[in-house]
Design an enzyme around this catalytic site. Sequence first.
Site, PDB file in Angstrom:
ATOM      1  N   HIS A  89      67.162  31.134  29.302  1.00  0.00           N
ATOM      2  CA  HIS A  89      66.547  31.223  27.985  1.00  0.00           C
ATOM      3  C   HIS A  89      66.577  29.812  27.375  1.00  0.00           C
ATOM      4  O   HIS A  89      67.514  29.055  27.620  1.00  0.00           O
ATOM      5  CB  HIS A  89      67.401  32.178  27.150  1.00  0.00           C
ATOM      6  CG  HIS A  89      66.844  32.570  25.820  1.00  0.00           C
ATOM      7  ND1 HIS A  89      66.845  31.728  24.735  1.00  0.00           N
ATOM      8  CD2 HIS A  89      66.295  33.727  25.392  1.00  0.00           C
ATOM      9  CE1 HIS A  89      66.326  32.357  23.691  1.00  0.00           C
ATOM     10  NE2 HIS A  89      65.975  33.575  24.066  1.00  0.00           N
ATOM     11  N   ASP A 109      76.022  32.512  29.571  1.00  0.00           N
ATOM     12  CA  ASP A 109      75.252  33.117  28.488  1.00  0.00           C
ATOM     13  C   ASP A 109      75.148  34.618  28.779  1.00  0.00           C
ATOM     14  O   ASP A 109      74.409  35.038  29.668  1.00  0.00           O
ATOM     15  CB  ASP A 109      73.862  32.452  28.439  1.00  0.00           C
ATOM     16  CG  ASP A 109      72.893  33.157  27.510  1.00  0.00           C
ATOM     17  OD1 ASP A 109      73.245  34.209  26.946  1.00  0.00           O
ATOM     18  OD2 ASP A 109      71.764  32.653  27.358  1.00  0.00           O
ATOM     19  N   GLN A 160      72.124  38.726  27.475  1.00  0.00           N
ATOM     20  CA  GLN A 160      71.330  39.797  28.083  1.00  0.00           C
ATOM     21  C   GLN A 160      72.206  40.754  28.896  1.00  0.00           C
ATOM     22  O   GLN A 160      71.778  41.847  29.236  1.00  0.00           O
ATOM     23  CB  GLN A 160      70.244  39.178  28.979  1.00  0.00           C
ATOM     24  CG  GLN A 160      69.038  40.051  29.185  1.00  0.00           C
ATOM     25  CD  GLN A 160      68.396  40.474  27.890  1.00  0.00           C
ATOM     26  OE1 GLN A 160      68.206  41.665  27.669  1.00  0.00           O
ATOM     27  NE2 GLN A 160      68.066  39.544  27.022  1.00  0.00           N
ATOM     28  N   LYS A 211      71.944  42.392  20.461  1.00  0.00           N
ATOM     29  CA  LYS A 211      71.448  42.860  21.766  1.00  0.00           C
ATOM     30  C   LYS A 211      72.240  44.082  22.241  1.00  0.00           C
ATOM     31  O   LYS A 211      71.914  44.670  23.266  1.00  0.00           O
ATOM     32  CB  LYS A 211      71.549  41.729  22.799  1.00  0.00           C
ATOM     33  CG  LYS A 211      70.733  40.476  22.443  1.00  0.00           C
ATOM     34  CD  LYS A 211      69.455  40.371  23.225  1.00  0.00           C
ATOM     35  CE  LYS A 211      68.565  39.272  22.697  1.00  0.00           C
ATOM     36  NZ  LYS A 211      68.568  38.056  23.517  1.00  0.00           N
ATOM     37  N   CYS A 246      60.819  33.009  25.809  1.00  0.00           N
ATOM     38  CA  CYS A 246      61.728  31.860  25.639  1.00  0.00           C
ATOM     39  C   CYS A 246      62.258  31.379  26.979  1.00  0.00           C
ATOM     40  O   CYS A 246      63.416  30.952  27.081  1.00  0.00           O
ATOM     41  CB  CYS A 246      62.906  32.187  24.719  1.00  0.00           C
ATOM     42  SG  CYS A 246      62.436  32.619  23.060  1.00  0.00           S
TER      43      CYS A 246
END
Length: 404
Positions: A121, A198, A201, A224, A362
């Site tokens: 991202h 990260d 997600q 999220k 993104c």
Amino acid sequence: MLKVENIRKDFPILSRHVNGKPLVYFDNAATSQTPQQVIDAIVDYYSNYNANIHRGVHTLSQEATDKYEAARQTIQNHFNAKHAHEIIFTSGTTHSINLVANGFSALLKKGDEVIVSTLEHHSNIVPWQMLCERTGAILKVIPMNVEGELVMSDYDALLSNKTKLVFVNHISNALGTINPIKEIIDKAHNVGAAVLVDGAQACPHVKTDVQALDVDFYVASAHKMCGPTGVGVLYGKEVWLNKLPPYQGGGEMIAEVTFKKTTYAELPHKFEAGTPNICGGIAFGAAINYMDNIGFDAIASYENELLDYGTQKLLEIEGLKIYGTSKHKTSVISFNLEGIHPYDVGTILDKMGIAVRTGHHCAQPIMDFYKIPGTIRASFAFYNTKTEIDALVEGVKKAKMMLS
Ligand SMILES: *Cc1c(COP(=O)(O)O)cnc(C)c1O
């Protein structure tokens, strides 16, 4: 076994209509919906104990402080962090990454190397490019293959004793690929590099154990995973958080202020300048409790069922191509119809009450790899159903007829 009809009753928004049709919400990779339990936590805060935290002697302030710190512990337990003070509240994944990238300005020098992946991202690319500009460090990129997986032999070749930091996502938001992060972390550690994962997600799909992974930094956003927007988390190993300088100056992050010299507060407050999103933090805790109660094993197996069903049904449409075909993926389907712009399909689906995302998500390097402007992305959550997937498939067929 997950009882989806019961779960859906927890989400008021799922019973609304859009453009005269029942809402089909398949934009979960951009933001998830909010269950009543989390909405109640927000209303309870503003109705009963809204106050600033940590400094107050009065009852409301103490209640707010207790609930906020309890939420920190809920997050700590969920991610199995060793200490509560390794959990830093931020405004979200983007803020968490910028905090770490900024801190590394003080730790990197010219010629040091840092490694990113093609599957990221933009928020896990741009802050590091800015870091490289400030420090003269060199950005290396792990390539991807046509299935949407990282090429691990190329990663091996990039690693050396010059490597200081590796940052990759746990799961790709654009394709759904689950990256082999344990292997990535172990190999980075072998050359003495730190790793930031990260998890934005991944957090709605898997329960992550930061100690088992031995990851140095793990970041996520509440919105999220059924929580509110504007709040997220930075997990950092104590030793790393102690090495990093503060990110922002202000109230709450100090031990003592004089005009000669200011000393900084202990963790986690060193990184939490100013009045935080108190209500958001408490609601984040409520969201984690909600998801943990359902259970991530049940969530994963149900979402896999949706993924298999959706993949099979969509592939029956002629001229439809799916991007991201790794065997290790979550319930994200990125696709295009031959000769048709994704935006046009998204617009027609919206008229039918179906929310998908169109564009580059993104993640422009991924789109460049496939030489496409973007995709239509349908991302499923544990509150979605096969009936909704049927509606999507009908919608895509209709869009194809109208546009070709
Ligand atoms: C959503 C997302 C982000 C950005 O999260 P924000 O909440 O917008 O800061 C970063 N990385 C991935 C993989 C994401 O899915």
